[in-house]
Design a protein around this motif. Structure first.
Motif, PDB file in Angstrom:
ATOM      1  N   GLU A 255       0.589  -1.171  -0.015  1.00 58.79           N
ATOM      2  CA  GLU A 255      -0.005  -0.077   0.120  1.00 58.79           C
ATOM      3  C   GLU A 255       1.029   1.401   0.058  1.00 58.79           C
ATOM      4  O   GLU A 255       0.491   2.148  -0.738  1.00 58.79           O
ATOM      5  N   THR A 256       2.011   1.210   0.617  1.00 54.67           N
ATOM      6  CA  THR A 256       2.713   2.356   0.782  1.00 54.67           C
ATOM      7  C   THR A 256       3.489   2.697  -0.734  1.00 54.67           C
ATOM      8  O   THR A 256       3.540   3.785  -1.212  1.00 54.67           O
ATOM      9  N   ILE A 257       4.048   1.394  -1.443  1.00 46.50           N
ATOM     10  CA  ILE A 257       4.424   1.504  -2.728  1.00 46.50           C
ATOM     11  C   ILE A 257       3.396   2.187  -3.476  1.00 46.50           C
ATOM     12  O   ILE A 257       3.570   2.916  -4.460  1.00 46.50           O
ATOM     13  N   ARG A 258       2.125   1.667  -3.503  1.00 48.27           N
ATOM     14  CA  ARG A 258       0.891   2.117  -4.383  1.00 48.27           C
ATOM     15  C   ARG A 258       0.920   3.647  -4.089  1.00 48.27           C
ATOM     16  O   ARG A 258       0.616   4.160  -5.118  1.00 48.27           O
ATOM     17  N   ALA A 259       0.713   4.216  -2.797  1.00 47.31           N
ATOM     18  CA  ALA A 259       0.487   5.543  -2.759  1.00 47.31           C
ATOM     19  C   ALA A 259       1.762   6.300  -3.235  1.00 47.31           C
ATOM     20  O   ALA A 259       1.436   7.333  -3.999  1.00 47.31           O
ATOM     21  N   TRP A 260       2.937   5.897  -3.241  1.00 48.96           N
ATOM     22  CA  TRP A 260       4.014   6.814  -3.548  1.00 48.96           C
ATOM     23  C   TRP A 260       4.067   6.726  -5.037  1.00 48.96           C
ATOM     24  O   TRP A 260       4.249   7.857  -5.917  1.00 48.96           O
ATOM     25  N   THR A 280      -7.681   2.480  -7.848  1.00 45.13           N
ATOM     26  CA  THR A 280      -6.794   2.867  -8.644  1.00 45.13           C
ATOM     27  C   THR A 280      -5.569   3.921  -7.865  1.00 45.13           C
ATOM     28  O   THR A 280      -5.912   4.387  -7.032  1.00 45.13           O
ATOM     29  N   PRO A 281      -4.383   3.523  -8.316  1.00 42.55           N
ATOM     30  CA  PRO A 281      -3.851   2.772  -9.431  1.00 42.55           C
ATOM     31  C   PRO A 281      -3.736   1.219  -8.659  1.00 42.55           C
ATOM     32  O   PRO A 281      -3.737   1.194  -7.454  1.00 42.55           O
ATOM     33  N   LYS A 282      -3.352   0.392  -9.708  1.00 43.74           N
ATOM     34  CA  LYS A 282      -3.026  -0.944  -9.110  1.00 43.74           C
ATOM     35  C   LYS A 282      -1.518  -1.108  -8.959  1.00 43.74           C
ATOM     36  O   LYS A 282      -0.803  -0.353  -9.507  1.00 43.74           O
ATOM     37  N   VAL A 283      -0.953  -2.127  -8.268  1.00 45.89           N
ATOM     38  CA  VAL A 283       0.187  -2.089  -8.119  1.00 45.89           C
ATOM     39  C   VAL A 283       0.544  -3.806  -8.646  1.00 45.89           C
ATOM     40  O   VAL A 283      -0.330  -4.647  -7.920  1.00 45.89           O
ATOM     41  N   ALA A 284       1.488  -4.278  -9.149  1.00 43.76           N
ATOM     42  CA  ALA A 284       1.710  -5.542  -9.411  1.00 43.76           C
ATOM     43  C   ALA A 284       3.346  -5.676  -9.844  1.00 43.76           C
ATOM     44  O   ALA A 284       3.942  -4.843  -9.844  1.00 43.76           O
ATOM     45  N   PHE A 285       3.540  -7.305  -9.399  1.00 40.45           N
ATOM     46  CA  PHE A 285       4.963  -7.436  -9.583  1.00 40.45           C
ATOM     47  C   PHE A 285       5.211  -8.562 -10.598  1.00 40.45           C
ATOM     48  O   PHE A 285       4.266  -9.633 -10.837  1.00 40.45           O
ATOM     49  N   VAL A 286       6.314  -8.446 -11.419  1.00 43.77           N
ATOM     50  CA  VAL A 286       6.553  -9.327 -12.489  1.00 43.77           C
ATOM     51  C   VAL A 286       7.748 -10.103 -12.376  1.00 43.77           C
ATOM     52  O   VAL A 286       8.697  -9.899 -11.582  1.00 43.77           O
ATOM     53  N   ALA A 287       7.856 -11.240 -12.853  1.00 39.54           N
ATOM     54  CA  ALA A 287       8.959 -12.254 -13.095  1.00 39.54           C
ATOM     55  C   ALA A 287       8.866 -12.899 -14.263  1.00 39.54           C
ATOM     56  O   ALA A 287       8.104 -13.335 -14.997  1.00 39.54           O
ATOM     57  N   PRO A 288      10.223 -13.491 -14.603  1.00 34.22           N
ATOM     58  CA  PRO A 288      10.414 -14.246 -15.746  1.00 34.22           C
ATOM     59  C   PRO A 288       9.651 -15.721 -15.646  1.00 34.22           C
ATOM     60  O   PRO A 288       9.275 -16.051 -14.412  1.00 34.22           O
ATOM     61  N   GLY A 315      -6.082  -3.533  -1.735  1.00 32.71           N
ATOM     62  CA  GLY A 315      -5.250  -3.905  -0.817  1.00 32.71           C
ATOM     63  C   GLY A 315      -4.944  -5.278  -0.553  1.00 32.71           C
ATOM     64  O   GLY A 315      -4.429  -5.600   0.366  1.00 32.71           O
ATOM     65  N   LYS A 316      -5.419  -6.235  -1.339  1.00 34.86           N
ATOM     66  CA  LYS A 316      -5.329  -7.734  -1.280  1.00 34.86           C
ATOM     67  C   LYS A 316      -4.592  -8.294  -2.744  1.00 34.86           C
ATOM     68  O   LYS A 316      -4.892  -7.883  -3.442  1.00 34.86           O
ATOM     69  N   LEU A 317      -4.090  -9.400  -2.637  1.00 34.69           N
ATOM     70  CA  LEU A 317      -3.392 -10.027  -3.736  1.00 34.69           C
ATOM     71  C   LEU A 317      -4.676 -10.591  -4.469  1.00 34.69           C
ATOM     72  O   LEU A 317      -5.536 -11.278  -3.575  1.00 34.69           O
ATOM     73  N   HIS A 318      -4.835 -10.197  -5.632  1.00 27.72           N
ATOM     74  CA  HIS A 318      -5.967 -10.829  -6.582  1.00 27.72           C
ATOM     75  C   HIS A 318      -5.935 -12.189  -6.838  1.00 27.72           C
ATOM     76  O   HIS A 318      -4.946 -12.989  -7.133  1.00 27.72           O
ATOM     77  N   HIS A 319      -7.046 -12.749  -6.959  1.00 28.97           N
ATOM     78  CA  HIS A 319      -7.065 -14.506  -7.032  1.00 28.97           C
ATOM     79  C   HIS A 319      -6.642 -14.751  -8.427  1.00 28.97           C
ATOM     80  O   HIS A 319      -6.319 -15.974  -8.582  1.00 28.97           O
ATOM     81  N   ALA A 320      -6.913 -14.034  -9.278  1.00 30.38           N
ATOM     82  CA  ALA A 320      -6.647 -14.377 -10.618  1.00 30.38           C
ATOM     83  C   ALA A 320      -5.945 -12.964 -11.425  1.00 30.38           C
ATOM     84  O   ALA A 320      -4.855 -12.587 -10.848  1.00 30.38           O
TER      85      ALA A 320
END
Length: 404
Positions: A255-260, A280-288, A315-320
């Protein structure tokens, strides 16, 4: 015991529909009580009561909501007065624990149900609906000022809901509905900013006081989204919901990352405003790519995906995966140099239309995006994905008469 008279319940015509991996309560604007046919407090109070919010227990027992971001949703549709469109679509994301309806963005998953509901609700002119075939429903997404085209299958003059299209995150197969999100990047008309990359960069250094500085791709496409690398925040990209949603410290960090990130994107002026802008906005993380076991127990092989993505919603990890975030993923993947593109192997991807298959907690999803560069600026003409939708219940919802 003294008998005290209280206002009776009123009933409002409504339909409960699953769209993609979400579900929500759908209304025709004309069916709402007069005070709720215009934006404002009365409308918000009605929708909160319908869904069962605010609920300090976090269960929404006394309403239609399912106590997750994917199931605390409302939709209002009206016949469109806009040229070249059939229906106006307004989406309200209802907070679970606070008296708050967020109108700042779209729901891409429920977009899959808008065309079907518009046809069955008489909001699409009859001459545009074939007896058999595909009905092209032109949707004006009123929250963000964008056009979505839904390709709705029709059998014997009725919306075809059953079928064999399988969508990871949805238990049963249904009829496929293809969605085209036209010109999905922000052009200054919608919420926040006026550019696909509001900072002007494909990758930024995002400083988050108390947390760290991270490489981030900040993009307005489908929905404003902050992408970071999983490894930079201590994750692999294969996480399921329990790994993050049970970790209060992790959720606070996100949530702190999202706010900044929201401040850097120009969506809010101060981090304190993030609390009143949960959708909004959404926050997501990616990997190979990496092999993992999805929440259903299904094995996802690294060889079958281009990258891994995990995203948080409300505020929660989405199920999909949120449909709008999938548009952002497809768009960013098509643009060389973004973190999403780099996680998928980098460079210009070969498929036409450009498409990417990503792994999410429930399985995989393919999304296509057509990106072009002109005078050094990237633009996206459309993003395409397939979803499904099914009416679960129709009739009336009831709320106490003094709700609004």
């Amino acid at each position: 015991m003294t008998h005290v008279q209280h206002p009776p319940q009123i009933r409002v015509p409504a339909t409960y529909i699953r769209g993609g991996t979400s579900k929500g309560v759908f209304f025709r604007l004309q069916d709402l009580p007069p005070a709720c046919q215009v934006p404002g407090e009365a409308r918000d109070r009605l929708l909160l009561r319908v869904i069962g919010s605010p609920d300090p227990y976090g269960k929404q027992i006394d309403g239609m909501g399912g106590a997750t971001s994917s199931t605390s949703k409302t939709v209002i549709l009206a016949k469109s007065s806009r040229a070249g469109h059939d229906v106006d679509y307004l989406f309200g994301q209802v907070s679970i624990d606070r008296a708050f309806v967020d109108w700042s963005g779209n729901c891409g998953n429920l977009s899959a149900a808008v065309g079907s509901f518009a046809v069955s609700g008489g909001l699409v002119d009859a001459e545009r609906v074939p007896q058999n075939g595909i009905c092209t429903v032109r949707i004006w997404q009123a929250n963000i000022g964008k056009t979505i085209v839904a390709h709705v299958p029709i059998t014997n003059g009725e919306v075809q809901e059953t079928g064999d299209f399988e969508l990871d995150g949805v238990t049963f197969p249904a009829a496929e509905v293809q969605l085209e999100f036209l010109d999905p990047a922000d052009d200054g008309e919608g919420e926040g900013g006026g550019a696909m990359f509001p900072t002007g960069n494909l990758v930024d250094d995002l400083e988050v006081p108390g947390v760290g500085t991270f490489k981030a791709t900040l993009i307005n496409a489908g929905i404003p989204t902050i992408f970071v690398n999983a490894a930079d925040i201590g994750y692999t990209g294969t996480e399921l919901q329990d790994a993050i949603n049970g970790d209060a410290a992790a959720l606070a960090r996100f949530e702190t990352i999202r706010a900044w990130g929201a401040v850097k994107m120009g969506l809010i002026a101060d981090v304190a405003e993030a609390a009143t802008r949960q959708h909004t906005p959404k926050v997501a993380f990616v990997a190979p790519p990496q092999s993992y076991t999805a929440s259903s127990g299904k094995a996802v092989q690294a060889s079958n995906i281009d990258l891994l993505v995990r995203a948080l919603s409300m505020g929660k990890l989405h199920h999909a995966m949120m449909g709008t975030a999938a548009v952002a993923i497809g768009t960013a993947a098509a643009i060389p140099g973004t973190l999403v593109n780099l996680a998928a192997g980098g460079g210009e991807r070969e498929a036409v239309p450009e498409s990417v298959v990503f792994g999410h907690p429930s399985g995989t999803l393919r999304v296509g995006a057509q990106a072009v560069q002109k005078d050094g600026q990237w633009s996206v003409t459309k993003a395409i994905m397939s979803r499904s939708a099914r009416v679960l219940m129709e009739g009336w919802v009831r709320v106490p008469g003094d709700t609004f």
